[in-house]
Motif scaffolding. Structure first.
Motif, PDB file in Angstrom:
ATOM      1  N   LEU A 211      25.278  17.536   4.695  1.00  0.00           N
ATOM      2  CA  LEU A 211      25.968  16.289   4.415  1.00  0.00           C
ATOM      3  C   LEU A 211      27.386  16.708   4.094  1.00  0.00           C
ATOM      4  N   GLY A 212      28.322  16.433   5.011  1.00  0.00           N
ATOM      5  CA  GLY A 212      29.609  17.103   4.945  1.00  0.00           C
ATOM      6  C   GLY A 212      29.362  18.579   5.214  1.00  0.00           C
ATOM      7  N   SER A 213      29.900  19.430   4.368  1.00  0.00           N
ATOM      8  CA  SER A 213      29.634  20.869   4.510  1.00  0.00           C
ATOM      9  C   SER A 213      28.624  21.358   3.487  1.00  0.00           C
ATOM     10  N   ALA A 214      28.005  20.429   2.746  1.00  0.00           N
ATOM     11  CA  ALA A 214      27.001  20.801   1.746  1.00  0.00           C
ATOM     12  C   ALA A 214      25.627  20.875   2.401  1.00  0.00           C
ATOM     13  N   GLN A 215      24.982  22.023   2.275  1.00  0.00           N
ATOM     14  CA  GLN A 215      23.650  22.174   2.860  1.00  0.00           C
ATOM     15  C   GLN A 215      22.633  21.395   2.041  1.00  0.00           C
ATOM     16  N   VAL A 216      21.710  20.729   2.742  1.00  0.00           N
ATOM     17  CA  VAL A 216      20.666  19.932   2.089  1.00  0.00           C
ATOM     18  C   VAL A 216      19.312  20.272   2.698  1.00  0.00           C
ATOM     19  N   ASP A 217      18.274  20.087   1.909  1.00  0.00           N
ATOM     20  CA  ASP A 217      16.899  20.391   2.314  1.00  0.00           C
ATOM     21  C   ASP A 217      16.375  19.265   3.200  1.00  0.00           C
ATOM     22  N   LEU A 218      15.949  19.604   4.411  1.00  0.00           N
ATOM     23  CA  LEU A 218      15.386  18.624   5.336  1.00  0.00           C
ATOM     24  C   LEU A 218      13.970  19.007   5.755  1.00  0.00           C
ATOM     25  N   THR A 219      13.294  19.794   4.940  1.00  0.00           N
ATOM     26  CA  THR A 219      11.927  20.186   5.273  1.00  0.00           C
ATOM     27  C   THR A 219      11.077  18.936   5.513  1.00  0.00           C
ATOM     28  N   PRO A 220      10.449  18.807   6.668  1.00  0.00           N
ATOM     29  CA  PRO A 220       9.719  17.576   6.990  1.00  0.00           C
ATOM     30  C   PRO A 220       8.591  17.275   6.013  1.00  0.00           C
ATOM     31  N   THR A 221       8.401  15.987   5.756  1.00  0.00           N
ATOM     32  CA  THR A 221       7.347  15.507   4.864  1.00  0.00           C
ATOM     33  C   THR A 221       7.036  14.061   5.210  1.00  0.00           C
TER      34      THR A 221
END
Length: 286
Positions: A127-137
């Protein structure tokens, strides 16, 4: 500028005659490339995180395949350091621009999936240059609170841009996540960072969506982002509701779903964004 300063893996073979810097956001350097076949757009970030542009490219492709009449730029060239995209010539809004956006976005959001999270099962995104967790659930409230909001709060506290009280408040709110996130809905394809600067108006008043943080999420994520900084007309939301009405009470959930962008802005830019996120948490905790 000299073409020798630009990444050869992105421009070789395109017949680039010249390049000039253009405005392109805070994450990457942006250029207009002049070629014999017309202009192209280059966005480039030296030493970029390896999957930053890979994830953006995946989002552009996913949205382009399901755009509902909205413009999504074609990818001409890609590498770990950047993208070359078709050039979008700016235009003026027409009488139907806002309505077209609402209808097109509703069409995009009707694209369903079986799990929330990253496109193609990717475990992380940006999100922008901030990494975020998108592990599927399959659990949206769990995804939103524990994979998105809490990690961003913790990051903000560690950087000193979010008050420690925020962690106390989200821990108090977490048991109510299912209620606060609204009625269950299937995962939708969302742009993920849909503020006014990521909607361009091109020739004939056509809407173009750029710079996605696309993933499978609750569709109110996009609606909340659209209302955070403004820039979208009432006709847009009316047309959206006509085509694909959100669940009752969606406007009361907007600020809840604005927590991730507020926290990301706090992490990246500081300022008053951390205080704004804290106020949202206080309001929902009352």
């Amino acid at each position: 500028m000299s073409l020798t300063e630009l990444p050869t893996e992105l421009i070789d073979g395109l017949g680039v005659r010249s390049a000039s810097p253009v405005s392109g956001g805070d994450i990457a350097r942006a250029y207009r490339l002049e070629t014999g076949d017309g202009p192209l757009f280059l966005k480039w970030r030296p030493r970029a995180t390896p999957d930053l542009f890979e994830r953006e490219a995946a989002g552009l492709r996913a949205m382009r395949a399901r755009s509902g009449g909205l413009g999504v730029p074609e990818i001409i060239r890609e590498s770990p350091s950047g993208l070359v995209l078709e050039w979008i010539e700016g235009g003026r809004a027409s009488a139907s621009t806002e309505t077209d956006l609402g209808r097109g976005l509703a069409h995009l959001h009707r694209t369903g999936h079986d799990l929330f999270g990253g496109l193609d099962g990717a475990p992380a995104g940006y999100l922008g240059s901030a990494q975020v967790d998108l592990t599927p659930t399959a659990d949206w409230p769990e995804f939103f609170v524990h994979r998105r909001v809490i990690p961003l709060i913790d990051r903000g506290i560690a950087q000193g841009v979010v008050a420690p009280e925020a962690r106390v408040l989200i821990d108090r709110l977490a048991p109510r996540a299912a209620e606060l996130c609204g009625p269950p809905e299937p995962p939708a394809l969302v742009h993920g960072d849909l503020w006014a600067g990521n909607r361009m108006i091109g020739a004939g008043g056509r809407n173009w969506l750029i710079d996605p943080a696309a993933h499978w999420a609750h569709r109110e994520i996009d609606l909340a982002m659209m209302t955070l900084f403004g820039g979208f007309g009432a006709d847009c939301f009316a047309a959206y509701e006509e085509v694909f009405a959100p669940a009752a009470g969606w406007r009361s959930r907007l600020r809840w779903y604005q927590l991730p962008p507020l926290l990301v802005h706090a992490v990246l830019f500081g300022g008053g964004y951390g205080a704004a996120a804290l106020e949202v948490l206080r309001d929902y905790a009352r």
